[in-house]
Design a protein around this motif. Structure first.
Motif, short mmCIF file in Angstrom:
data_model
loop_
_atom_site.label_atom_id
_atom_site.label_comp_id
_atom_site.label_asym_id
_atom_site.label_seq_id
_atom_site.Cartn_x
_atom_site.Cartn_y
_atom_site.Cartn_z
N ILE A 1 0.80 -1.23 0.00
CA ILE A 1 0.00 0.00 0.00
C ILE A 1 0.84 1.28 0.00
N HIS A 2 2.17 1.17 0.12
CA HIS A 2 3.05 2.34 0.04
C HIS A 2 4.22 2.01 -0.88
N MET A 3 4.42 2.82 -1.90
CA MET A 3 5.58 2.61 -2.76
C MET A 3 6.87 2.97 -2.04
N ASP A 4 7.93 2.26 -2.39
CA ASP A 4 9.25 2.71 -1.96
C ASP A 4 9.81 3.61 -3.07
N PRO A 5 10.95 4.26 -2.85
CA PRO A 5 11.45 5.22 -3.84
C PRO A 5 11.72 4.61 -5.21
N GLU A 6 12.25 3.38 -5.23
CA GLU A 6 12.53 2.75 -6.52
C GLU A 6 11.23 2.48 -7.30
N GLU A 7 10.18 2.11 -6.58
CA GLU A 7 8.89 1.89 -7.24
C GLU A 7 8.29 3.21 -7.73
N ALA A 8 8.55 4.29 -7.02
CA ALA A 8 8.08 5.59 -7.49
C ALA A 8 8.70 5.96 -8.83
N VAL A 9 9.99 5.68 -8.98
CA VAL A 9 10.66 5.93 -10.26
C VAL A 9 10.08 5.02 -11.34
N ARG A 10 9.80 3.77 -11.00
CA ARG A 10 9.21 2.84 -11.96
C ARG A 10 7.83 3.31 -12.38
N ALA A 11 7.02 3.75 -11.42
CA ALA A 11 5.68 4.25 -11.73
C ALA A 11 5.75 5.48 -12.63
#
Length: 398
Positions: free
Chosen positions: A292-302
């Motif tokens: 339910i919360h992205m980490d920073p690497e997932e934010a870049v992926r998104a």
């Protein structure tokens, strides 16, 4: 005499305890928002609503069982202080032009920001509270002052809300905006019931389901999928959560709000993108609630899935909501962005960014550091903020 003194002392202590409880609970029923009974008639027709609650499009545990829960209490006890800054967080004095520009963003801290899109202004997830909680005495407190008062905001054309958690939907802020602004609140399904109970008139509420859109002041505001949950008390998922697309005639912005990573971002990018700017949540992550919360690497992926050009991080720096170091989210974000050649701008709270001419990345967070780091010299700050010592609380001369 001794016994009488002891009784008086005990009575005084009891009265003080009762007084503290009363103050902690002051306004609680109103701040909690609408009840499940009040909400259900307005949300039951949504495709996302079944068996009495809203659901994510994919299986999404709010808290991973077994492995996560076993160490959570220990982690809370040992690591809670890591999320505090090691020195004052430097603020920028907001310099907002009289006329909204083609594309700009002013970040106020956490997920609160002011978007300028094609000459219009949209305020997203405004939270000016000192504490993100229904109680005035309990709950996470602000780690830096707000950079500007609500009365100091320019006129906005819309207020967007991503979901009803206290760090994204704040009763005192809503009431202040009622007094100082005339813009409509554009919200996911169910949140309108909270707002009506708080005195927001019907003509200032626009409620949308995923993939529904409304046109406000020439902007198209589209409620888009997110992977999260909702709830202001024990009942969960009684209102919808969302991300948002703000589209003008020339420019488009994606506001992530609060979400875990989902393949739905690629679909949003294909249908409604690409985006000149994405605001992506990067903080308050933990293995226990990874879904339910992205980490920073997932934010870049998104950001890449959405076809984003410039990425501005949100949902970090302002409230201590997890167990990672204060500076860790932005450190990881910058490393991940550099590895994928993504343009990132990290404003200080209160700083305005011209997205069409983004400034070079300036590292201001390393000097702040985290409470878990080695001691360092205090930073000079703007706006007259002064550090008040080991309790890591701020006061202001504004």
């Amino acid at each position: 005499m001794i016994r009488r003194t002891a009784l008086l002392t005990a009575a005084t202590a009891l009265a003080g305890g009762v007084s503290w409880v009363v103050r902690a609970a002051w306004g609680l029923p109103t701040a909690l928002g609408a009840s499940q009974r009040q909400l259900r008639p307005t949300v039951a027709g949504s495709p996302q609503f079944a068996e009495g609650r809203f659901h994510n499009a994919m299986p999404t545990p709010a808290l991973e069982p077994a492995t996560a829960r076993s160490g959570l209490l220990r982690q809370w006890h040992e690591d809670r202080h890591k999320g505090l800054p090691g020195a004052p967080v430097p603020l920028a004095r907001p310099e907002v032009p009289e006329q909204a520009s083609a594309l700009a963003v002013t970040w106020y801290g956490h997920s609160s920001a002011l978007l300028e899109v094609d000459g219009r202004r949209v305020l997203v997830d405004p939270v000016w509270a000192e504490r993100v909680s229904p109680s005035p005495l309990l709950g996470p407190t602000r780690l830096h002052p707000v950079p500007v008062s609500i009365a100091g905001l320019p006129r906005v054309d819309a207020v967007l809300i991503s979901h009803d958690h206290y760090d994204h939907l704040d009763l005192p802020t809503v009431r202040a905006l009622l007094r100082t602004q005339s813009a409509p609140f554009v919200v996911p399904l169910g949140i309108g019931v909270h707002l009506r109970g708080w005195g927001v008139p019907e003509n200032r509420i626009v409620e949308l389901d995923w993939d529904q859109a409304a046109t406000v002041a020439g902007l198209t505001l589209t409620c888009t999928e997110a992977r999260h949950f909702s709830g202001r008390f024990f009942a969960r998922n009684t209102t919808l959560w969302s991300s948002w697309v703000v589209a003008g005639p020339e420019h488009r912005v994606f506001f992530g709000g609060d979400t875990g990573y989902t393949p739905a971002f690629a679909g949003i990018g294909a249908r409604l993108g690409p985006f000149d700017l994405t605001l992506q949540p990067i903080g308050a992550y933990n293995d226990a609630w990874h879904a339910i919360h992205m980490d920073p690497e997932e934010a870049v992926r998104a950001h890449g899935d959405l076809g984003g050009q410039v990425l501005v991080p949100i949902h970090w720096a302002t409230f201590n909501l997890a167990f990672h170091r204060w500076a860790e989210p932005v450190e990881r974000l910058v490393a991940a962005a550099q590895a994928r050649d993504v343009t990132v701008v990290v404003p200080r709270p209160g700083e305005r960014v011209d997205v069409l001419a983004p400034p070079p990345l300036v590292d201001w967070w390393t000097a702040v550091g985290s409470a878990d780091d080695a001691p360092r010299a205090p930073l000079p700050t703007e706006n007259g903020n002064r550090w008040t010592g080991p309790a890591r609380r701020f006061s202001s001369r504004r």
